[in-house]
Scaffold this active site. Structure first.
Site, mmCIF file in Angstrom:
data_model
loop_
_atom_site.group_PDB
_atom_site.id
_atom_site.type_symbol
_atom_site.label_atom_id
_atom_site.label_comp_id
_atom_site.label_asym_id
_atom_site.label_seq_id
_atom_site.Cartn_x
_atom_site.Cartn_y
_atom_site.Cartn_z
ATOM 1 N N LYS A 108 0.883 -1.172 0.000
ATOM 2 C CA LYS A 108 0.000 0.000 0.000
ATOM 3 C C LYS A 108 0.923 1.224 0.000
ATOM 4 C CE LYS A 108 -4.159 1.837 1.996
ATOM 5 N NZ LYS A 108 -3.948 3.209 2.395
ATOM 6 N N LYS A 165 -5.982 -8.005 -3.314
ATOM 7 C CA LYS A 165 -7.051 -7.804 -4.297
ATOM 8 C C LYS A 165 -7.388 -9.113 -4.997
ATOM 9 C CE LYS A 165 -5.070 -3.360 -5.577
ATOM 10 N NZ LYS A 165 -4.335 -2.628 -6.603
ATOM 11 N N LYS A 168 -2.891 -3.740 7.590
ATOM 12 C CA LYS A 168 -1.981 -2.726 8.133
ATOM 13 C C LYS A 168 -0.984 -3.358 9.098
ATOM 14 C CE LYS A 168 -2.976 1.265 6.650
ATOM 15 N NZ LYS A 168 -3.681 2.183 7.377
ATOM 16 N N CYS A 179 31.139 28.090 18.228
ATOM 17 C CA CYS A 179 30.959 27.050 17.216
ATOM 18 C C CYS A 179 31.831 25.841 17.569
ATOM 19 C CB CYS A 179 31.352 27.589 15.847
ATOM 20 S SG CYS A 179 31.537 26.297 14.606
ATOM 21 N N CYS A 211 34.994 25.825 15.091
ATOM 22 C CA CYS A 211 36.005 26.872 14.912
ATOM 23 C C CYS A 211 36.086 27.850 16.076
ATOM 24 C CB CYS A 211 35.732 27.642 13.620
ATOM 25 S SG CYS A 211 34.284 28.687 13.734
ATOM 26 N N CYS A 239 26.779 29.576 13.198
ATOM 27 C CA CYS A 239 28.178 29.977 13.296
ATOM 28 C C CYS A 239 28.363 31.044 12.228
ATOM 29 C CB CYS A 239 29.098 28.799 13.015
ATOM 30 S SG CYS A 239 30.787 29.330 12.627
#
Ligand code: IVH
Length: 749
Positions: free
Chosen positions: A113, A286, A310, A408, A411, A433
């Site tokens: 499905k 089906k 399901k 950061c 850095c 940053c």
């Protein structure tokens, strides 16, 4: 060869190569060759509007926005399907079939499905007539223009196809494409889609098909609506027809003719379903034979010959061990949940994005918590919520600023906080940053610059980018242009993993690869068109289509850097902002006195005029929504920033001068020639006319008018032939004049 013959030839060539590229993943010609054929067709169609065809491959890129969707009535209702949840219910379903058909063995098919958006496609005489949504099952929205943009969906069928064929199926966004779209949105600080189905539904609802063309949608057929001119015996024959027509068909498929086989197919699909390109939470069962389906019939909501089994949803608790932070290309800092590994929908998950600080705070997620996880759309690992009852006393709340001590992680530059309120109830807080030289950003920028969609640099993937930045050879993408083969060949890469589980010694990049890379860097300025260069720079909001649009409007990069068009787009947005702000009706900022109110009313009216005037100055360029206020501002901000100025300076020093390959700013040549009696007039065409509707459409457009699909208050005339009842009625209600073909001709005199 006559233009008409060449147009037909080009259309079928382009559709053929489109199929090879998208459906069979086996392109036979390079992209540039395809683009060339495409442009040749575009030019011929421009010169010969009489050869217009709404199913030309050129229409796949989308067209002018609609004012609303027309409604279409489905030839047979689009039904729903009954859900079942246990093997016992599967057995009951099968027993019911046996009883109703009076047979012991009933062949059934089992297929996934698809968790997408249902659509109906109607082909008449081998050409796509229209495509529609399910709507309420009886009538849906006509979304033909949007569906045409789906590359795997054929616009024409082979000669052997039945005269009328209605195919039903699902539109969806493939998992990887969805993940990329959300990543891009996150990078831009936009709200992400919860799952691929929402992204698909949201996309199909857009009235601007050019925006839809930019979203990677796909279509898979799973059912038959109506058919004329061919009799089909069952599922097998239907699938054979789909294959002949190159309409993508739902796979995998199992067949069974007794209950045990049916149950094992359901189990086998459960094992496979996580590898499918779409999300699926069930198996559709089906009856295979069409006469049997007819005999079983339908209830008012669902067929009696099909059910959906399901699978239980997979949501699992696990512990949030830590929150780490990733640095993106533009410097955005994304919090990531480090999880106690948990098996989820087919893979082991140990990390999940937490999107941004607001996501964490809204759910009160704390480090040490037990959280409920799932895969959104069966694909993206996500933290759903905290299981508060299991919260340990030492669970720690998360603050990005504190966690990173304001710096950061890559850095040490200071980080900045941004709030985005655009289109949202609550502001979304993101952290960034701000150091353009941040090594993590440099690696991301370099990888972006060299990727296939950008400059397509040979052998420069992420791991090589990391080493180039670490070794100091490259700090920003333009440094690539001074790289020498020798230093590149000596670049040390990480050791390879051997099959024994050990690692080899560090490897060198090597002479041969270095030569290839340097060669592709050297040729990029001539080989790659301007649009790819703009995309490669990586300016926020400037993706592939925005880049193409920029290169349609400008010929070189310096032209973009000093573009007056972009300034005008920003200026209009500024004026509109001001107009909203000073509006005497602005509830957030009401006028303090009567005189202020009067003053503001005047300014409000002046601004309206000024906006209209400024807009009309650039209307002729027909700038697409890709280059809106945000994109234009980001571009100008980049080129005016120190970083951008240095970039442009080096760009010119290096002698780089890529040029646009689609430059066509469409100056108002036609308007200048004076033959535009229909300028500013909007037409709708209906009924049977003496010439093809497309002929009239071309005629109207060539003389300055516009043609839309549905009547609204902004329609000026309804051009009506015989019939066309519902549109005539609507025109009458709205007081819109209905004109004949002759009347149109006299308007053109
Ligand atoms: S067959 C209703 N097969 O699910 C007639 N439907 O919830 C039988 N769907 O409206 C439908 N995958 O849009 C069928 N493999 C599949 C499907 C499928 C998804 C959709 C379909 C239907 C909806 C019902």
């Amino acid at each position: 060869m006559s233009p008409a013959e060449r147009v037909t030839e080009l259309r079928s060539l382009l559709e053929h190569h489109n199929r090879l590229y998208y459906v069979e993943a086996h392109p036979e010609i390079p992209d540039a060759e395809y683009d060339k054929l495409f442009r040749e067709l575009e030019e011929l169609e421009d010169q010969h509007p009489e050869l217009d065809d709404s199913n030309s491959p050129t229409r796949r890129v989308g067209g002018a926005p609609l004012e609303g969707f027309e409604q279409v009535q489905h030839p047979v209702p689009m039904l729903s399907i009954d859900d079942i949840f246990s093997e016992e219910e599967v057995a009951e379903f099968y027993r019911r079939l046996q009883k109703n058909l009076g047979l012991e063995s009933i062949p059934v098919t089992i297929e996934p499905k698809i968790d997408g958006v249902a659509a109906s496609l109607v082909y008449r005489n081998g050409s796509l007539d229209y495509g529609a949504t399910r709507g309420d099952g009886m009538t849906g929205d006509d979304i033909t223009a949007n569906l045409r943009t789906i590359p795997t969906l054929p616009l024409t069928l082979p000669g052997s196809a039945p005269t009328l064929l209605e195919v039903r199926g699902e539109v969806f966004m493939p998992g990887e494409a969805f993940a990329r779209l959300n990543e891009e949105r996150e990078e831009k600080g936009l709200a992400t889609f919860a799952n691929p189905r929402n992204a698909t539904a949201g996309t199909l609802k857009q009235l601007d098909s050019r925006a839809v063309a930019r979203r990677p949608l796909a279509f898979i057929a799973h059912g038959l609506g109506v058919i004329e001119g061919l009799e089909l015996s069952g599922e097998e024959a239907f699938r054979a027809l789909l294959a002949t027509c190159s309409i993508p068909c739902n796979e995998p498929l199992w067949t069974a003719d007794e209950l045990d086989g049916l149950l094992s197919a359901i189990h086998e699909l459960d094992q496979k379903r996580h590898q499918l390109p779409y999300a699926t939470d069930g198996a559709v069962i089906k009856v295979a034979s069409f006469p049997d389906r007819l005999a079983l019939g339908t209830t008012s909501r669902a067929p009696r010959w099909a059910v959906a089994f399901k699978y239980p949803p997979e949501q699992k608790p696990t512990q949030l061990l830590d929150i780490t932070v990733q640095v993106g290309r533009s410097g955005i800092l994304t919090p990531v949940a480090e999880l106690e590994p948990v098996a989820l929908s087919g893979t082991t998950v140990s990390r999940a994005t937490l999107h941004n600080e607001s996501f964490i705070h809204e759910r009160d997620i704390r480090i040490g918590d037990t959280v409920l996880t799932h895969k959104s759309g069966e694909i993206i690992p996500e933290v759903l919520k905290v299981i508060t009852e299991k919260r340990p006393p030492d669970a720690t709340p998360f603050s990005m600023h504190e966690h990173l001590e304001g710096k950061c992680p890559a850095c040490d530059a200071f980080i900045a906080r941004r709030e985005n309120t655009e289109g949202k109830e609550r502001p979304v807080v993101t952290w960034w940053c701000q150091n353009p030289l941040c090594p993590k950003q440099a690696v991301a920028a370099l990888t972006h610059f060299s990727q296939r969609k950008a400059l397509d640099l040979e052998g420069l993937g992420e791991s090589v980018a990391v080493k180039l930045v670490e070794s100091g050879l490259v700090g920003s993408p333009l440094d690539l242009f001074s790289l020498e083969i020798g230093e590149l060949a000596n670049l040390l890469l990480d050791p390879a993993r051997l099959q024994t589980g050990e690692s080899s010694k560090p490897r060198r990049f090597g002479e041969k690869k270095a030569q290839l890379l340097v060669e592709s860097i050297k040729t990029a300025p001539t080989v790659q068109p301007l649009s790819r260069w703009i995309f490669a720079i990586g300016i926020p909001q400037i993706g592939e289509s925005a880049s193409k649009e920029l290169s349609r409007l400008h010929e070189t990069l310096p032209e973009i850097a000093s573009s007056s068009l972009l300034r005008t787009v920003c200026r209009i947005a500024d004026l509109e902002d001001e107009r909203k702000e000073i509006s005497p009706q602005n509830r957030d900022n009401p006028p303090a006195s009567q005189s202020e109110k009067e003053e503001r009313r005047k300014r409000h009216a002046t601004l309206k005029l000024e906006i209209a005037e400024t807009q009309s100055g650039i209307a002729e360029f027909e700038i697409s929504p890709d280059i809106g206020a945000v994109a234009s501002r980001n571009l100008l901000t980049f080129f005016e920033s120190e970083h951008g100025r240095i970039f442009m300076q080096r760009f010119q020093q290096l002698g780089l001068s890529p040029r646009s390959d689609n430059f066509s700013p469409r100056p108002a040549e036609a308007a200048a020639s004076g033959m535009m009696p229909l300028t500013g007039k909007t037409f709708v065409i209906t009924g049977t006319l003496s010439r093809a509707r497309n002929d009239y459409k071309a005629l109207i457009e060539q003389t300055g008018g516009k043609v839309t699909g549905s009547i609204s208050k902004s329609t000026n005339y309804l051009l009506a032939g015989e019939g066309g009842g519902s549109k005539r009625d609507k025109a009458a209600t709205l007081g819109i004049p209905v004109i004949t073909e002759d009347e149109l001709q006299s308007m053109l005199q």
